[in-house]
Design an enzyme around this catalytic site. Structure first.
Site: not given
Length: 448
Positions: A48, A51, A182, A437, A442, A43, A205, A178-179, A304
Site C-alpha cells: 500500500c 502503490k 488500482e 460549503h 458537504e 504494506c 466483488r 482492488y489491486i 493476513d
C-alpha cells in the site's frame, strides 16, 4: 516453570508482527522477530505505501491537463518512469530503516533469516540453530496468486511491479479486485495501454454495486479495456521479448507486460506447521480464535496469514491486542465490525458498513439516499466524471448502516464519516449537521 530463550518469538516482520513485537517488549517481554527479507512487510515494502506513491504520481497526469483550464500555461510534459520508480524505492528504504529503528529502540532482537516452527515452543532458523520461546506468533502475511497455465512464469505480481526497468507500452492486468483496478488506473495515467482480464463478469466483488459500476463506466470512458468471462490459457513470449496472452472468449492479446492481481493467499507454505498439527482452512489460512490463538496453545497468528480481513490497520490492531492480552495484563479483542476500506483507483472509492444488497438481505426494504454530482473542479476542468455518494439506512430506526462513495478524495472523506457509522448515528444526525460549503464532503449532510 519452563525456561525459554525468549518470551515471544515472532515469525514475520510486517505490520502485525512489528506492532506485536514492539508492544510485547514494552510490556517487559524478551522478544525476537525473524524476517528473511526486509522489515516492514507487504504494506511498506511491496504494497500500500509504494502503490499509493505511484497513485500520487499518476494524479499529476490529469492535474497537469486540467491546469490549463485554470489559467496555467502548462507545456507538454514527459513522464519518466525511472525517476518515480527510484524515488519510491528510496522512500521504501527509508521506511525500512525506521521500522528497524523502532524494533531496536524497544530492545527487540531482529533475526535476519528464515524461521519455521519446529515444535510448540521451538523455532528452527535457516542457519541450523534452534531457539525456544514461551509463545510463538506467526505473522507471515499473504502472497500473490499466480495462475496455473502454460507460460505463467512470464508474468509478474505486485511484488515485482515496483521494480520494472521501463514503463510498458501495453500491459495486461489479470484480476478485477482492488489491486488490479488500482494498477489499471496508475498505468493508464502514465500512458500505457491497459487491458484488464477477469474470469468473472464483475469488478470489485464485495463493494456496493452502484459504486463499482460507476468506476467501471469511468474506466471504460478513459480508455481502459476490460475482457470479462476470460480465463487464461497460455502466455507466449515472442522473439522480440513481448508477450502474446491467450484467454478464452477473445483473440490473443499482445502486451509488453503481464501483471497478476488475482488475489493473495495466506503465506503458510513451508512454515513447518505440520510439526505442531496446526489446522488450516481451504485457503491455507491458520485457524485462530478471538484472541489469535491457534489449535496449539502456545502458537498464535495475526494479520493476513489468518485471512480474516486482509488490511494493514486490522493486522496492526490484532498485533496490539495480542501483545496487550498476552504480556500486558490488558485483555482486548479486535472489533471487526464497520471496518472502512478504500480502492485508490482513478477516481478512488471507499466504503464502510453494509452495502445495499447486504442490508436488504438482512433488513428487507432499507432506505437509500444518494447524491450523484459533478465535482466543482471537474466542471471548470471540463471533465465529465461524476461522483456518487450513497447512504444505506435502517428502515425503522434511521440508523446509518453503510456509507459508500466514489469521487475525488473519497477515502479522505470516508475516514471521518466512518466514525459516525461506527458510533451508530442516524440519518437525522447527518441532516442536522450544517454543511461545510463549498466542499464535496458537504454532500454527506445533503443526501436525498
Amino acid at each position: 516453570m519452563a525456561s525459554y530463550d525468549y518470551d515471544l518469538f515472532v515469525i514475520g516482520a510486517g505490520s502485525g508482527g512489528v506492532r506485536a513485537s514492539r508492544v510485547a517488549a514494552a510490556h517487559g517481554a524478551k522478544v525476537a522477530i525473524a524476517e528473511e527479507y526486509r522489515v516492514g512487510g507487504t504494506c511498506v515494502i511491496r504494497g500500500c505505501v509504494p502503490k499509493k506513491l505511484l497513485v500520487y504520481g499518476a494524479h499529476f497526469a490529469e492535474d497537469l491537463h486540467d491546469a490549463r483550464r485554470f489559467g496555467w500555461d502548462v507545456p507538454d510534459c514527459r513522464f519518466d518512469w525511472s525517476v518515480l520508480r527510484d524515488n519510491v524505492l528510496a522512500e521504501v528504504d527509508r521506511l525500512n530503516g525506521l521500522y528497524e529503528n523502532t524494533l531496536n529502540s524497544n530492545d527487540v532482537e531482529i533475526i535476519r533469516e528464515r524461521a519455521t516452527v519446529a515444535g510448540p515452543h521451538e523455532v528452527a532458523l535457516a542457519s541450523g540453530r534452534t531457539v525456544t520461546a514461551g509463545k510463538i506468533l506467526i505473522a507471515t502475511g499473504a502472497w500473490p496468486v499466480v495462475p496455473d497455465c502454460e507460460g505463467a512464469e512470464h508474468g509478474i505480481t505486485s511484488n515485482e511491479v515496483f521494480h520494472l526497468d521501463k514503463l510498458p507500452r501495453r500491459i495486461v492486468i489479470a484480476g478485477a479486485g482492488y489491486i488490479a483496478n488500482e494498477f489499471a488506473g496508475i498505468f493508464h495515467e502514465f500512458g500505457s495501454q491497459v487491458t484488464l482480464v477477469n474470469r468473472s463478469d464483475q469488478i470489485l466483488r464485495g463493494y456496493d454495486e452502484q459504486i463499482r459500476d460507476r468506476l467501471l463506466q469511468i474506466s471504460i470512458a478513459k480508455g481502459i479495456d476490460f475482457r470479462f468471462n476470460a480465463a487464461f490459457q497460455k502466455v507466449e513470449k515472442l522473439a522480440d521479448g513481448s508477450l502474446l496472452i491467450h484467454v478464452t472468449g477473445c483473440d490473443p492479446i499482445p502486451a509488453d507486460a503481464l501483471l497478476y492481481a488475482i488475489g493473495r493467499t495466506p503465506h503458510t507454505r513451508g512454515l513447518g506447521l505440520e510439526n505442531v498439527g496446526l489446522e488450516l482452512d481451504d485457503r491455507g489460512a491458520i485457524k485462530v480464535d478471538e484472541d489469535g490463538r491457534s489449535g496449539c496453545d502456545s502458537i498464535f497468528a495475526v494479520g493476513d496469514v489468518t485471512d480474516r480481513i486482509q488490511l494493514t490497520p486490522v493486522a496492526i490492531r490484532e498485533g496490539q491486542a495480542f501483545a496487550d492480552t498476552q504480556f500486558g495484563g490488558k485483555p482486548s479483542r479486535v472489533d471487526y465490525g464497520c471496518v472502512p476500506s478504500a480502492v485508490f483507483s482513478q477516481p478512488p472509492l471507499a466504503g464502510v458498513g453494509l452495502t445495499e444488497s447486504q442490508a436488504r438481505d438482512k433488513f428487507g426494504n432499507v432506505k437509500i439516499y444518494t447524491s450523484d454530482f459533478r465535482p466543482m473542479k471537474n466542471v471548470l476542468a471540463n471533465r465529465n466524471e461524476r461522483a456518487l455518494y450513497k447512504m444505506v439506512v435502517h428502515p425503522e430506526n434511521g440508523k446509518v448502516l453503510g456509507l459508500h462513495m466514489i469521487g475525488p478524495d473519497a477515502p479522505e472523506i470516508l475516514q471521518a464519516a466512518a466514525v459516525a457509522v461506527k458510533a451508530g448515528l442516524t440519518k437525522q444526525a447527518f441532516d442536522d449537521t450544517v454543511a461545510l460549503h463549498p466542499s464535496m464532503s458537504e454532500e454527506l449532510v445533503l443526501l436525498k
